[in-house]
Design an enzyme around this catalytic site. Structure first.
Site, PDB file in Angstrom:
ATOM      1  N   ARG A 103      -0.646 -53.520  -2.409  1.00 43.25           N
ATOM      2  CA  ARG A 103       0.216 -53.907  -3.083  1.00 43.25           C
ATOM      3  C   ARG A 103       1.625 -54.059  -3.221  1.00 43.25           C
ATOM      4  O   ARG A 103       2.036 -54.177  -2.496  1.00 43.25           O
ATOM      5  CB  ARG A 103       0.534 -52.689  -3.919  1.00 43.25           C
ATOM      6  N   THR A 107       5.806 -55.929  -8.015  1.00 48.87           N
ATOM      7  CA  THR A 107       5.026 -56.257  -9.256  1.00 48.87           C
ATOM      8  C   THR A 107       3.791 -54.855  -9.058  1.00 48.87           C
ATOM      9  O   THR A 107       3.429 -55.374 -10.338  1.00 48.87           O
ATOM     10  CB  THR A 107       4.729 -57.293  -9.183  1.00 48.87           C
ATOM     11  N   ASP A 202      -0.331 -44.610   4.723  1.00 50.78           N
ATOM     12  CA  ASP A 202       0.235 -44.348   5.640  1.00 50.78           C
ATOM     13  C   ASP A 202       0.464 -42.913   6.416  1.00 50.78           C
ATOM     14  O   ASP A 202       0.707 -42.684   6.861  1.00 50.78           O
ATOM     15  CB  ASP A 202       1.721 -44.066   4.812  1.00 50.78           C
TER      16      ASP A 202
HETATM   17  C1  PRP Z   1      -2.617 -48.069  -1.928  1.00 47.51           C
HETATM   18  C2  PRP Z   1      -4.383 -48.011  -2.260  1.00 47.51           C
HETATM   19  C3  PRP Z   1      -5.097 -48.167  -3.188  1.00 47.51           C
HETATM   20  C4  PRP Z   1      -3.680 -49.611  -4.361  1.00 47.51           C
HETATM   21  C5  PRP Z   1      -3.969 -48.140  -5.102  1.00 47.51           C
HETATM   22  O1  PRP Z   1      -3.518 -48.911  -1.409  1.00 47.51           O
HETATM   23  O2  PRP Z   1      -4.990 -46.899  -0.879  1.00 47.51           O
HETATM   24  O3  PRP Z   1      -5.784 -49.286  -2.423  1.00 47.51           O
HETATM   25  O4  PRP Z   1      -2.879 -48.403  -3.202  1.00 47.51           O
HETATM   26  O5  PRP Z   1      -3.078 -48.051  -5.918  1.00 47.51           O
HETATM   27  P1  PRP Z   1      -3.335 -49.072  -7.486  1.00 47.51           P
HETATM   28  O6  PRP Z   1      -4.603 -48.397  -8.088  1.00 47.51           O
HETATM   29  O7  PRP Z   1      -1.736 -49.343  -7.753  1.00 47.51           O
HETATM   30  O8  PRP Z   1      -3.357 -50.658  -7.194  1.00 47.51           O
HETATM   31  P2  PRP Z   1      -1.481 -50.012  -0.284  1.00 47.51           P
HETATM   32  O9  PRP Z   1      -1.008 -51.096  -1.607  1.00 47.51           O
HETATM   33  O10 PRP Z   1      -0.799 -48.753  -0.959  1.00 47.51           O
HETATM   34  O11 PRP Z   1      -2.113 -49.962   0.903  1.00 47.51           O
HETATM   35  P3  PRP Z   1      -2.730 -50.183   2.263  1.00 47.51           P
HETATM   36  O12 PRP Z   1      -4.230 -48.920   2.216  1.00 47.51           O
HETATM   37  O13 PRP Z   1      -2.875 -50.815   3.391  1.00 47.51           O
HETATM   38  O14 PRP Z   1      -1.613 -48.769   2.912  1.00 47.51           O
HETATM   39  N1  URA Z   2      -1.289 -45.328  -3.406  1.00 52.81           N
HETATM   40  C1  URA Z   2      -1.220 -44.623  -3.006  1.00 52.81           C
HETATM   41  O1  URA Z   2      -1.169 -44.763  -1.197  1.00 52.81           O
HETATM   42  N2  URA Z   2      -0.358 -43.750  -3.630  1.00 52.81           N
HETATM   43  C2  URA Z   2      -0.125 -44.089  -4.725  1.00 52.81           C
HETATM   44  O2  URA Z   2       0.484 -42.660  -5.310  1.00 52.81           O
HETATM   45  C3  URA Z   2      -0.672 -44.730  -5.569  1.00 52.81           C
HETATM   46  C4  URA Z   2      -0.970 -45.984  -4.954  1.00 52.81           C
END
Ligand code: PRP
Ligand code: URA
Length: 208
Positions: A103, A107, A202
């Site tokens: 994400r 945005t 994380d």
């Molecule tokens: C997190 C999570 C989802 C996304 C959810 O990933 O694992 O993929 O956010 O959010 P959304 O429904 O608003 O799209 P992140 O973008 O933090 O990436 P990561 O798994 O690499 O930490």
């Molecule tokens: N992605 C995460 O890892 N945690 C949240 O709460 C939302 C998006």
């Protein structure tokens, strides 16, 4: 469109520990994996069975088995990786694809950076893995990527979801079945699920 929210004291128990900021990386990973197994168990309730002849120590009989070749798991990187071991305990021979999305922190829009899927994916039931369904942007984008590659049957497993995320998937992909361990209250103003568990990636990888 099918939407299943698990409702079970054991899930409440595991989610409570998962949420706590005091939970260690090791225990967090174990819980993500265990809850993924339970979600997958639920999602396989309609799995077609094929009959095979078997011989018990007592007699010959017919057994029923799931054809694991009909399934592929697709974790959304990174956090979805934390669910892979858990689902493989149920279907150790299923193929695994990977979709890379993150994400944009300002945005909240998903950014695609990787896609590698097993061959013949269009003929498999694909089970997407992502512990968090927040705005639904990443989940919806992953489903679109799979559909563009010919996938017709998709299930989505998520540990914690916000109502808005479920609504987005329903609106954009009403043919996808969603399995959620816990439905939370809302998103905060920076797109995190409340009460949630913080940043799943994380916490799984210990990066913060
Ligand atoms: C997190 C999570 C989802 C996304 C959810 O990933 O694992 O993929 O956010 O959010 P959304 O429904 O608003 O799209 P992140 O973008 O933090 O990436 P990561 O798994 O690499 O930490
Ligand atoms: N992605 C995460 O890892 N945690 C949240 O709460 C939302 C998006």
């Amino acid at each position: 469109m099918k939407e299943i929210i698990l409702n079970h004291p054991m899930i409440e128990h595991k989610i409570a520990i998962l949420r706590s900021e005091l939970t260690s990386t090791k225990e967090f990973r174990e819980l993500v994996s265990e809850i993924a197994t339970i979600l997958c168990f639920e999602a396989l309730k309609d799995a077609p069975l094929k009959e095979i002849n078997i011989k018990t120590p007592i007699c010959e009989t017919i057994g029923k088995i799931i054809d694991e070749n009909n399934y592929a798991f697709v974790p959304i990187l990174r956090a979805g990786l934390g669910m892979v071991d858990g689902v493989l305990t149920l279907m150790p021979n299923a193929k695994i694809g990977h979709i890379g999305l993150y994400r944009n922190e300002e945005t909240l829009e998903p950014v695609e950076y990787y896609c590698k899927l097993p061959s013949n994916i269009e003929n498999k039931t694909v089970i997407i893995l992502d512990p968090m369904l927040a705005t639904g942007g990443s989940g919806s984008a992953a489903i679109t990527m799979l559909k563009k590659r010919g996938v017709k049957k998709i299930k989505f497993l998520s540990i914690i979801a916000a109502p808005v995320g479920i609504e987005k998937i329903k609106k954009e992909h009403d043919d996808v079945e969603i399995y959620v361990a816990k439905l939370d209250e809302k998103l905060n103003d920076v797109g995190y699920i409340v009460p949630g568990l913080g940043d799943a990636g994380d916490r799984i990888f210990g990066t913060k």
